[in-house]
Structures are given as C-alpha cells and as structure tokens.
Design a protein around this motif. Structure first.
Motif, short mmCIF file in Angstrom:
data_model
loop_
_atom_site.label_atom_id
_atom_site.label_comp_id
_atom_site.label_asym_id
_atom_site.label_seq_id
_atom_site.Cartn_x
_atom_site.Cartn_y
_atom_site.Cartn_z
N THR A 53 30.39 55.40 -109.82
CA THR A 53 29.59 56.61 -109.93
C THR A 53 30.42 57.76 -110.48
O THR A 53 31.53 58.00 -110.04
CB THR A 53 29.02 57.00 -108.55
N ARG A 54 29.84 58.45 -111.45
CA ARG A 54 30.49 59.61 -112.05
C ARG A 54 29.55 60.81 -111.97
O ARG A 54 28.34 60.66 -111.98
CB ARG A 54 30.83 59.35 -113.51
N ILE A 55 30.18 62.00 -111.93
CA ILE A 55 29.40 63.22 -112.05
C ILE A 55 29.96 64.01 -113.22
O ILE A 55 31.12 63.85 -113.61
CB ILE A 55 29.43 64.07 -110.76
N LYS A 56 29.09 64.86 -113.80
CA LYS A 56 29.51 65.69 -114.92
C LYS A 56 29.31 67.14 -114.53
O LYS A 56 28.24 67.54 -114.07
CB LYS A 56 28.70 65.36 -116.17
N SER A 74 31.28 61.51 -100.03
CA SER A 74 30.93 61.49 -101.46
C SER A 74 29.45 61.20 -101.65
O SER A 74 28.78 61.83 -102.46
CB SER A 74 31.75 60.42 -102.20
N LEU A 78 26.61 63.51 -103.47
CA LEU A 78 25.75 63.00 -104.53
C LEU A 78 24.28 63.23 -104.21
O LEU A 78 23.46 63.48 -105.11
CB LEU A 78 26.02 61.52 -104.79
N LEU A 81 22.74 66.51 -105.49
CA LEU A 81 22.66 66.76 -106.93
C LEU A 81 21.24 66.62 -107.44
O LEU A 81 20.46 65.88 -106.88
CB LEU A 81 23.59 65.79 -107.67
N PRO A 82 20.91 67.31 -108.52
CA PRO A 82 21.73 68.21 -109.33
C PRO A 82 21.89 69.57 -108.65
O PRO A 82 21.06 69.99 -107.86
CB PRO A 82 20.93 68.33 -110.62
N ILE A 166 26.09 70.62 -112.06
CA ILE A 166 26.68 69.33 -111.66
C ILE A 166 25.55 68.31 -111.60
O ILE A 166 24.55 68.51 -110.90
CB ILE A 166 27.37 69.42 -110.29
N LYS A 167 25.71 67.24 -112.35
CA LYS A 167 24.72 66.17 -112.39
C LYS A 167 25.41 64.82 -112.26
O LYS A 167 26.55 64.66 -112.69
CB LYS A 167 23.95 66.19 -113.73
N LYS A 168 24.68 63.89 -111.70
CA LYS A 168 25.14 62.50 -111.65
C LYS A 168 24.97 61.91 -113.05
O LYS A 168 23.96 62.13 -113.70
CB LYS A 168 24.32 61.73 -110.61
#
Length: 171
Positions: A53-56, A74, A78, A81-82, A166-168
């Motif tokens: 899993t990544r977030i931007k 974590s 998540l 989000l967002p 911040i988004k997944k």
C-alpha cells in the motif's frame, strides 16, 4: 506405629521425586521444540512488515510517495483518507499534522526511533510526522506508519505551513 509413619514418609518422598524426574526433555530440547503450538513466531524484521500500500502527498505541484507498513495504526490512518490538511514545520527536522481523529495505537508496539524519510505517528500528541532530517534525539514513542519512497527532497525544500492532499494510491 512409628515404623508406619516412617514408611509413609519415605513413600511420599519417593513418589514426589519420581514425579519430578519424569520429565524426559531437557531445557535445551524445550527451547528448540518447534512442534509446540504455543511457541510464537519470532517477530519479523521491520523490512518484512512493509506492505504494498502506498499513499501520495500532493502539495504545490509536488508529490511525495510513501509506502505504508502493515500495522494497525497504518490501517487506521488509511481509513481516514482522502485528507486535505495543513502541515507545519516542527523544530526544523519534521513536518507535522494533528489529525482530527486519533489513530488507534492498540496492538502496536511503539518504541522505534525516527530516521530520515519516516512517516510516523506520535500517539501521546496524536500527530503524524514526516522526518526530513536525521533526528538523533527523537523520542522512542513513535509508531512508524511508512517510509518515503520518492519525493523526500520535496518535503525538505518546503518552508512554512503548507496544505497537502493525501490519497491512497491504487495500482
């Protein structure tokens, strides 16, 4: 009667010694017994706990990509989000945000020291931090949520408060 008491005493002592010596395994055998279902698996090294899993984080036409760790804190982050939230600089070494809703730190072992690039949660204050410089004097009450994969320089080079989305990231 005296002989009977003496004989009884010897019999009880013999049974006690026999019961104690009936254990055929040594301490070393017990320590290496892998078939015992009560044995717990050794804790995995931190590197093995990283997830896919990544977030931007997006701000001022810049991006930061963070790979999240697989832990309950974590996952709680998540779930929020967002987010669009303001970061502020804290002591010239980290950027922080105060979450509207605190993360659950249950079942998560705090105690990690921060290092450059960590995305972490400080449960006593309820804030999330991005460490952009080394922090030798950091507290050990941090729960590391993830690690920056790219864009670390974007966090280092921004000054003052800034708003971040911040988004997944989906694959």
């Amino acid at each position: 009667m005296k002989n009977f008491l003496c004989l009884s005493s010897i019999l009880v002592t013999s049974l006690g010694l026999a019961a104690c010596s009936n254990n055929n395994s040594s301490a070393a055998d017990r320590d290496h017994n892998t078939s015992n279902p009560l044995n717990q698996a050794p804790e995995q090294p931190k590197e093995d706990r990283i997830s896919d899993t990544r977030i931007k984080l997006t701000f001022n036409d810049k991006e930061v990509l963070i790979r999240m760790y697989d832990n309950p804190a974590s996952m709680a982050f998540l779930a929020q989000l967002p987010l669009t939230i303001a970061f502020e600089d804290y002591i010239g070494k980290e950027k922080i945000i105060i979450l509207q809703k605190r993360l659950s730190a249950d079942d998560v072992q705090a105690g990690d020291l921060s290092k450059k690039g960590d995305f972490a949660y400080y449960a006593p204050w309820g804030n999330v931090a991005i460490f952009y410089k080394g922090f030798e004097d950091a507290t050990n009450d941090l729960i590391i949520l993830g690690q920056i994969e790219s864009g670390k320089e974007n966090v280092e080079n921004i000054h003052g408060d800034f708003t971040v989305t911040i988004k997944k990231v989906t694959k």
